[in-house]
Write a protein that holds these residues in place. Structure first.
Motif, PDB file in Angstrom:
ATOM      1  N   ILE A   1       0.543  -1.115   0.020  1.00  0.00           N
ATOM      2  CA  ILE A   1      -0.344   0.218  -0.058  1.00  0.00           C
ATOM      3  C   ILE A   1       0.658   1.279  -0.140  1.00  0.00           C
ATOM      4  O   ILE A   1       2.081   1.263   0.190  1.00  0.00           O
ATOM      5  N   ILE A   2       0.164   2.711  -0.638  1.00  0.00           N
ATOM      6  CA  ILE A   2       0.910   4.078  -0.043  1.00  0.00           C
ATOM      7  C   ILE A   2      -0.216   4.856   0.820  1.00  0.00           C
ATOM      8  O   ILE A   2      -0.933   4.858   0.853  1.00  0.00           O
ATOM      9  N   ALA A   3       0.839   5.166   1.517  1.00  0.00           N
ATOM     10  CA  ALA A   3       0.214   5.879   2.303  1.00  0.00           C
ATOM     11  C   ALA A   3       0.820   7.584   2.608  1.00  0.00           C
ATOM     12  O   ALA A   3       2.133   7.442   2.738  1.00  0.00           O
TER      13      ALA A   3
ATOM     14  N   GLY B   1      -0.989  21.902  13.522  1.00  0.00           N
ATOM     15  CA  GLY B   1      -1.418  21.507  11.590  1.00  0.00           C
ATOM     16  C   GLY B   1      -2.005  20.110  11.582  1.00  0.00           C
ATOM     17  O   GLY B   1      -2.929  20.168  12.780  1.00  0.00           O
ATOM     18  N   VAL B   2      -2.827  20.499  10.436  1.00  0.00           N
ATOM     19  CA  VAL B   2      -4.059  19.652  10.203  1.00  0.00           C
ATOM     20  C   VAL B   2      -3.443  19.316   8.604  1.00  0.00           C
ATOM     21  O   VAL B   2      -3.470  19.649   7.956  1.00  0.00           O
ATOM     22  N   ALA B   3      -3.949  17.543   8.428  1.00  0.00           N
ATOM     23  CA  ALA B   3      -3.695  16.960   7.611  1.00  0.00           C
ATOM     24  C   ALA B   3      -5.097  16.164   6.915  1.00  0.00           C
ATOM     25  O   ALA B   3      -5.735  15.339   7.929  1.00  0.00           O
ATOM     26  N   HIS B   4      -5.039  15.555   6.068  1.00  0.00           N
ATOM     27  CA  HIS B   4      -5.639  14.244   5.793  1.00  0.00           C
ATOM     28  C   HIS B   4      -4.536  13.588   5.279  1.00  0.00           C
ATOM     29  O   HIS B   4      -3.622  13.754   4.686  1.00  0.00           O
ATOM     30  N   GLY B   5      -4.917  12.149   5.100  1.00  0.00           N
ATOM     31  CA  GLY B   5      -4.532  11.044   4.540  1.00  0.00           C
ATOM     32  C   GLY B   5      -5.378  10.056   4.134  1.00  0.00           C
ATOM     33  O   GLY B   5      -6.764  10.412   3.884  1.00  0.00           O
ATOM     34  N   GLU B   6      -4.449   9.400   3.500  1.00  0.00           N
ATOM     35  CA  GLU B   6      -4.796   8.020   2.236  1.00  0.00           C
ATOM     36  C   GLU B   6      -4.421   6.880   2.676  1.00  0.00           C
ATOM     37  O   GLU B   6      -3.775   7.130   2.414  1.00  0.00           O
ATOM     38  N   ILE B   7      -5.353   5.965   2.568  1.00  0.00           N
ATOM     39  CA  ILE B   7      -4.035   4.797   2.449  1.00  0.00           C
ATOM     40  C   ILE B   7      -4.565   4.011   1.241  1.00  0.00           C
ATOM     41  O   ILE B   7      -5.987   3.783   1.230  1.00  0.00           O
ATOM     42  N   ARG B   8      -3.748   3.486   0.247  1.00  0.00           N
ATOM     43  CA  ARG B   8      -4.063   3.339  -1.591  1.00  0.00           C
ATOM     44  C   ARG B   8      -3.049   1.700  -1.816  1.00  0.00           C
ATOM     45  O   ARG B   8      -2.139   2.031  -0.946  1.00  0.00           O
ATOM     46  N   ASP B   9      -3.950   1.179  -2.440  1.00  0.00           N
ATOM     47  CA  ASP B   9      -3.232   0.226  -2.703  1.00  0.00           C
ATOM     48  C   ASP B   9      -2.097   0.398  -4.170  1.00  0.00           C
ATOM     49  O   ASP B   9      -2.361   1.543  -4.993  1.00  0.00           O
TER      50      ASP B   9
END
Length: 161
Positions: free
Chosen positions: A117-119, A131-139
């Motif tokens: 995966i890529i995070a 600080g504010v962040a968004h994240g995703e985990i993708r194949d």
């Protein structure tokens, strides 16, 4: 890139504070400072870093499954906390550090054991004290979305840059 196996191998506070957060993360990416031991336990590495963005690659293994045989939610949470908070670190000035105040995880699919995966964490606000962040985990191969998250981090100035 090497992983600290003893406390003495971890970067000391003076080393960390002598660089901006981005410089520190770049040094970690380049193997000039050790990556934290948890990254070896959870089987992930820093892939790329730039101002406001941190990308990690990882692969859940059998040791990361829950009693039902699925990848444990804590694995998702660890990867999201890491990519989001490290993204915030890239906007911290020299002499400052950060810590996660809160984070939220939304699982959207089951990651198969052994699947890379890529995070990715992206800063949406980098201020003087938060600080504010968004994240995703993708194949890594297909781009399928497995999880999203959001985080708020406290930025603390420990000494003048």
């Amino acid at each position: 890139m090497f992983t600290a196996t003893t406390p003495e191998e971890m970067p000391d506070k003076d080393t960390m504070l002598s660089m901006s957060g981005l410089e520190f993360m770049q040094a970690m990416r380049d193997g000039k400072v050790s990556r934290p031991p948890i990254s070896a336990l959870m089987n992930y590495t820093l892939d790329s870093v730039e101002a406001g963005k941190a990308v990690f690659r990882g692969t859940p293994e059998f040791q990361h499954v829950n009693p039902a045989g699925g990848v444990h939610g804590g694995w998702y949470g660890t990867l999201l906390d890491t990519c989001m908070s490290c993204a915030v670190m890239t906007v911290t000035p020299k002499g400052s550090v950060y810590t996660t105040l809160e984070y939220k995880v939304n699982l959207t699919g089951a990651i198969p054991v052994g699947r890379e995966i890529i995070a990715t964490g992206n800063v949406v606000h980098g201020g003087r004290s938060t600080g504010v962040a968004h994240g995703e985990i993708r194949d890594a191969a297909s781009g399928k979305l497995y999880a999203t998250g959001s985080a708020t981090c406290l930025i603390m100035k420990l000494r003048d840059g």
